[in-house]
Scaffold this motif. Structure first.
Motif, PDB file in Angstrom:
ATOM      1  N   ASP A 129       0.831  -1.216   0.000  1.00  0.00           N
ATOM      2  CA  ASP A 129       0.000   0.000   0.000  1.00  0.00           C
ATOM      3  C   ASP A 129       0.858   1.256   0.000  1.00  0.00           C
ATOM      4  O   ASP A 129       0.503   2.261  -0.631  1.00  0.00           O
ATOM      5  N   VAL A 130       1.986   1.228   0.718  1.00  0.00           N
ATOM      6  CA  VAL A 130       2.904   2.372   0.710  1.00  0.00           C
ATOM      7  C   VAL A 130       3.419   2.596  -0.706  1.00  0.00           C
ATOM      8  O   VAL A 130       3.441   3.726  -1.207  1.00  0.00           O
ATOM      9  N   TRP A 131       3.804   1.513  -1.374  1.00  0.00           N
ATOM     10  CA  TRP A 131       4.284   1.623  -2.748  1.00  0.00           C
ATOM     11  C   TRP A 131       3.213   2.237  -3.654  1.00  0.00           C
ATOM     12  O   TRP A 131       3.493   3.138  -4.431  1.00  0.00           O
ATOM     13  N   LEU A 132       2.000   1.744  -3.540  1.00  0.00           N
ATOM     14  CA  LEU A 132       0.915   2.276  -4.372  1.00  0.00           C
ATOM     15  C   LEU A 132       0.670   3.749  -4.081  1.00  0.00           C
ATOM     16  O   LEU A 132       0.416   4.539  -4.993  1.00  0.00           O
ATOM     17  N   LYS A 133       0.753   4.098  -2.826  1.00  0.00           N
ATOM     18  CA  LYS A 133       0.514   5.488  -2.428  1.00  0.00           C
ATOM     19  C   LYS A 133       1.585   6.420  -3.000  1.00  0.00           C
ATOM     20  O   LYS A 133       1.272   7.477  -3.542  1.00  0.00           O
ATOM     21  N   ILE A 134       2.847   6.020  -2.890  1.00  0.00           N
ATOM     22  CA  ILE A 134       3.892   6.912  -3.404  1.00  0.00           C
ATOM     23  C   ILE A 134       3.926   6.905  -4.928  1.00  0.00           C
ATOM     24  O   ILE A 134       4.288   7.900  -5.547  1.00  0.00           O
ATOM     25  N   ALA A 135       3.541   5.784  -5.546  1.00  0.00           N
ATOM     26  CA  ALA A 135       3.512   5.727  -7.002  1.00  0.00           C
ATOM     27  C   ALA A 135       2.390   6.591  -7.556  1.00  0.00           C
ATOM     28  O   ALA A 135       2.521   7.189  -8.636  1.00  0.00           O
ATOM     29  N   ALA A 136       1.286   6.708  -6.835  1.00  0.00           N
ATOM     30  CA  ALA A 136       0.137   7.477  -7.310  1.00  0.00           C
ATOM     31  C   ALA A 136       0.222   8.949  -6.946  1.00  0.00           C
ATOM     32  O   ALA A 136      -0.379   9.789  -7.605  1.00  0.00           O
TER      33      ALA A 136
END
Length: 173
Positions: free
Chosen positions: A40-47
């Motif tokens: 979720d952290v990855w998705l958040k920073i990617a978005a």
């Protein structure tokens, strides 16, 4: 899609420190959900497109911590909602009794009488062994010692009882 320098810096920091984030979340109580939260952290920073981040690692740890808190709150609220729904909808629907019908009671009594008859037909020792083991929960070794017989005799009598009850059940169907 091009990635800005601040986003690329966060992504690089994430990739370098993925294991640290996972350990951090596990230490904070995330348990098995730690991997999901790191994703979720990855998705958040990617978005997201944050401005320049002075300390990318601190930013990632804070993001992970906030996501874990959000997940905990969401689970707690879902649990409370489920409990409330159960309390409101628990109980019998209007006009319906939780008590079994007279027909079901009679059928259950007849079935119990059939089981008792099968056990009684096995003889006292086999019936006693079956009742003590299956109903009272006494270990086979203890039954053997109490009755002064071998463990293999207890096992044999149980097999006989199980076979007799299975045959009775098949005939009853």
């Amino acid at each position: 899609m091009t990635t800005g320098p601040s986003s690329a810096g966060l992504e690089a920091a994430f990739l370098e420190n993925r294991e640290k984030l996972t350990r951090f979340l596990r230490a904070r109580g995330a348990g098995d959900a730690a991997e999901d939260l790191v994703q979720d952290v990855w998705l958040k920073i990617a978005a997201s497109r944050p401005g320049p981040v002075a300390s990318p690692l601190s930013y990632l740890f804070r993001t992970a911590d906030l996501l874990m808190i959000d997940r905990f709150r969401s689970q707690r609220q879902a649990g409370a909602r489920d409990r409330d729904w159960t309390e409101i909808n628990a109980g019998d629907p209007p006009g319906v009794s939780a008590e079994p019908s007279a027909e079901r009671r009679i059928a259950a009594a007849q079935e119990a009488a059939g089981v008792l008859a099968v056990l009684d037909a096995l003889g006292d020792r086999a019936a006693t062994i079956f009742r003590r083991h299956r109903i009272d929960g006494v270990a086979q070794k203890t039954i053997a010692a109490d009755l002064g017989i071998s463990l293999s005799t207890v096992e044999s009598d149980l097999r006989v009882a199980y076979r007799a009850l299975a045959e009775w059940r098949d005939r009853a169907r």
